[in-house]
Design a protein around this motif. Structure first.
Motif, mmCIF file in Angstrom:
data_model
loop_
_atom_site.group_PDB
_atom_site.id
_atom_site.type_symbol
_atom_site.label_atom_id
_atom_site.label_comp_id
_atom_site.label_asym_id
_atom_site.label_seq_id
_atom_site.Cartn_x
_atom_site.Cartn_y
_atom_site.Cartn_z
ATOM 1 N N ALA A 14 41.206 46.879 35.485
ATOM 2 C CA ALA A 14 40.970 47.835 36.575
ATOM 3 C C ALA A 14 39.810 48.780 36.240
ATOM 4 N N LEU A 32 39.331 42.139 45.656
ATOM 5 C CA LEU A 32 39.899 41.855 44.336
ATOM 6 C C LEU A 32 40.906 40.722 44.506
ATOM 7 N N PRO A 48 43.798 39.236 42.299
ATOM 8 C CA PRO A 48 44.619 39.255 41.085
ATOM 9 C C PRO A 48 45.876 38.401 41.252
ATOM 10 N N VAL A 91 49.743 44.674 38.505
ATOM 11 C CA VAL A 91 48.553 45.255 39.151
ATOM 12 C C VAL A 91 48.868 46.492 39.994
ATOM 13 N N GLU A 114 47.496 50.015 38.047
ATOM 14 C CA GLU A 114 46.109 50.503 38.064
ATOM 15 C C GLU A 114 45.264 49.867 39.161
ATOM 16 N N HIS A 115 45.348 48.530 39.279
ATOM 17 C CA HIS A 115 44.408 47.818 40.158
ATOM 18 C C HIS A 115 44.553 48.206 41.633
#
Ligand SMILES: NC(=O)c1ccc[n+]([C@@H]2O[C@H](COP(=O)([O-])OP(=O)(O)OC[C@H]3O[C@@H](n4cnc5c(N)ncnc54)[C@H](OP(=O)(O)O)[C@@H]3O)[C@@H](O)[C@H]2O)c1
Length: 354
Positions: free
Chosen positions: A165, A186, A188, A197, A200-201
């Motif tokens: 991230a 993104l 993931p 995820v 943070e992501h």
């Protein structure tokens, strides 16, 4: 909330409109031992497009380029290339022993893109993903090369797949500050059994105008419910057992426990574990489009039907609870109890609903 493939949404902060389910084509080709043959892949492609889907995902890596080749041929035969949003990826090495035939650097990106365009029988891709972080290439080199390929017209938009991230955040911030092409999406791994995820992501993506398109939403078939504890069941996870790839390690006690609740909810809703798992993911904040995979047309139809399943709040809460991430530092400090020590006990609601 239920939807259809024609309920298009913009991908991140961009003008690109995509269906809520994207057809993943990692299963196009049998050379990896668990995909679909040419005729079946063709049927999968046609079924998705005829059902109204406009978003297809591949990679130069998949089945040694066969996935891109098949997709290119199917699009050309059906004359649908321009109405589709075609996404492919670069990063994985194409020539053992040659470090510049892989990774995120300029030399490899340009080499990989030429090959993808040729195999896809097109002169542009709508979305080019950086497939996996290579640890070494400086972020500004990636950004400048992204910017060059977009300006050249060979790529319309750029995205990131398996990256930390902090790296995504650094890239996007640099892109904004330097007026270079911004990241719009993104990709993931994200499912009921893989929610890391969310730490943070996902918050980073939301604050940076980046749309999220989860891969392996059924955890490589685990959440379809066809696997049974202690039994041998035909399917990808059985074929690749012991491969050492962590992505395929899904038979854990924790995951079986999550699947038990998915099965319960499916039985109550008169639905199936696959539909319940996809409907849960569809409703997660920040998710724009889910990459679905199938080796058989019946699986694809089953997964497309998830769009019309509506879960109750109570069912969603049960699924959230059983699959919740364990507490970890520093995230445990951001919950209501500790936040009250910052607000002086006053309830504060942010403009973004938090
Ligand atoms: N960026 C990345 O690193 C990355 C990594 C992985 C995938 N992806 C992308 O994400 C896409 C989807 O990933 P995925 O294929 O792993 O998704 P998935 O939905 O987690 O797994 C799909 C597989 O599960 C089984 N399955 C699916 N639906 C089923 C159903 N209704 N009933 C029973 N079995 C079912 C099939 O395999 P079997 O019939 O063989 O059991 C199918 O091929 C890929 O095509 C690719 O585009 C990206």
């Amino acid at each position: 909330m239920t939807s259809t493939l024609a309920d298009y949404r913009t991908l991140g902060r961009s003008g690109l409109k995509v269906s809520p389910l994207c057809l993943g084509t990692m299963t196009f080709g049998t050379d990896w031992g668990w995909g679909a043959d040419d005729a079946t892949s063709r049927a999968l492609f046609r079924r998705y497009v005829e059902a109204g889907g406009n978003f297809v995902d591949t990679a130069d890596l998949y089945v040694g380029g066969k996935s891109e080749e098949m997709l290119g041929r199917f699009m050309a035969e059906d004359g649908v290339r321009d109405r589709l949003v075609v996404a492919t990826k670069y990063s994985y090495n194409a020539e053992p022993g040659n470090p510049n035939a892989g990774g995120n650097g300029r030399k490899n990106l340009l080499r990989a893109l030429e090959g993808s365009l040729r195999r896809l029988r097109t002169d542009y891709v709508d979305l080019l993903w950086l497939h996996s972080w290579d640890v070494h290439t400086p972020p500004d080199e990636v950004l400048r090369t992204f910017d060059t390929v977009v300006r050249s017209g060979r790529v319309r938009y750029v995205g990131l797949s398996d990256v930390p991230a902090w790296y995504m955040t650094r890239l996007q911030t640099l892109a904004e500050a330097s007026h270079l092409e911004r990241i719009i999406a993104l990709q993931p791994e994200y499912s009921l059994v893989e929610r890391t995820v969310e730490r943070e992501h996902l918050p980073a993506a939301a604050s940076l105008g980046i749309g999220v398109t989860p891969w392996s939403p059924l955890a490589s078939g685990f959440l379809s419910g066809k696997y049974v504890r202690g039994a041998v069941t035909a399917g990808r996870l059985e074929t690749v057992k012991g491969s050492g790839n962590p992505v395929f390690e899904k038979f854990s006690d924790r995951n079986w426990g999550i699947l038990d609740v998915v099965r319960e909810v499916a039985a109550e809703a008169g639905s199936t574990p696959a539909r319940v798992s996809l409907a849960w993911l569809r409703d997660r904040p920040g998710v724009t489009s889910i990459l679905i995979g199938a080796t058989r047309p019946e699986q694809l139809s089953e997964n497309l039907a998830a769009l019309s399943l509506s879960l109750t709040d109570e069912q969603r809460t049960r699924l959230d609870t059983v699959s919740a991430l364990p507490q970890a530092h520093p995230y445990a400090l951001f919950g209501p109890t500790m936040q009250a020590m910052l607000t002086g006990g006053v309830t504060v609601r942010g403009f973004d609903g938090r």
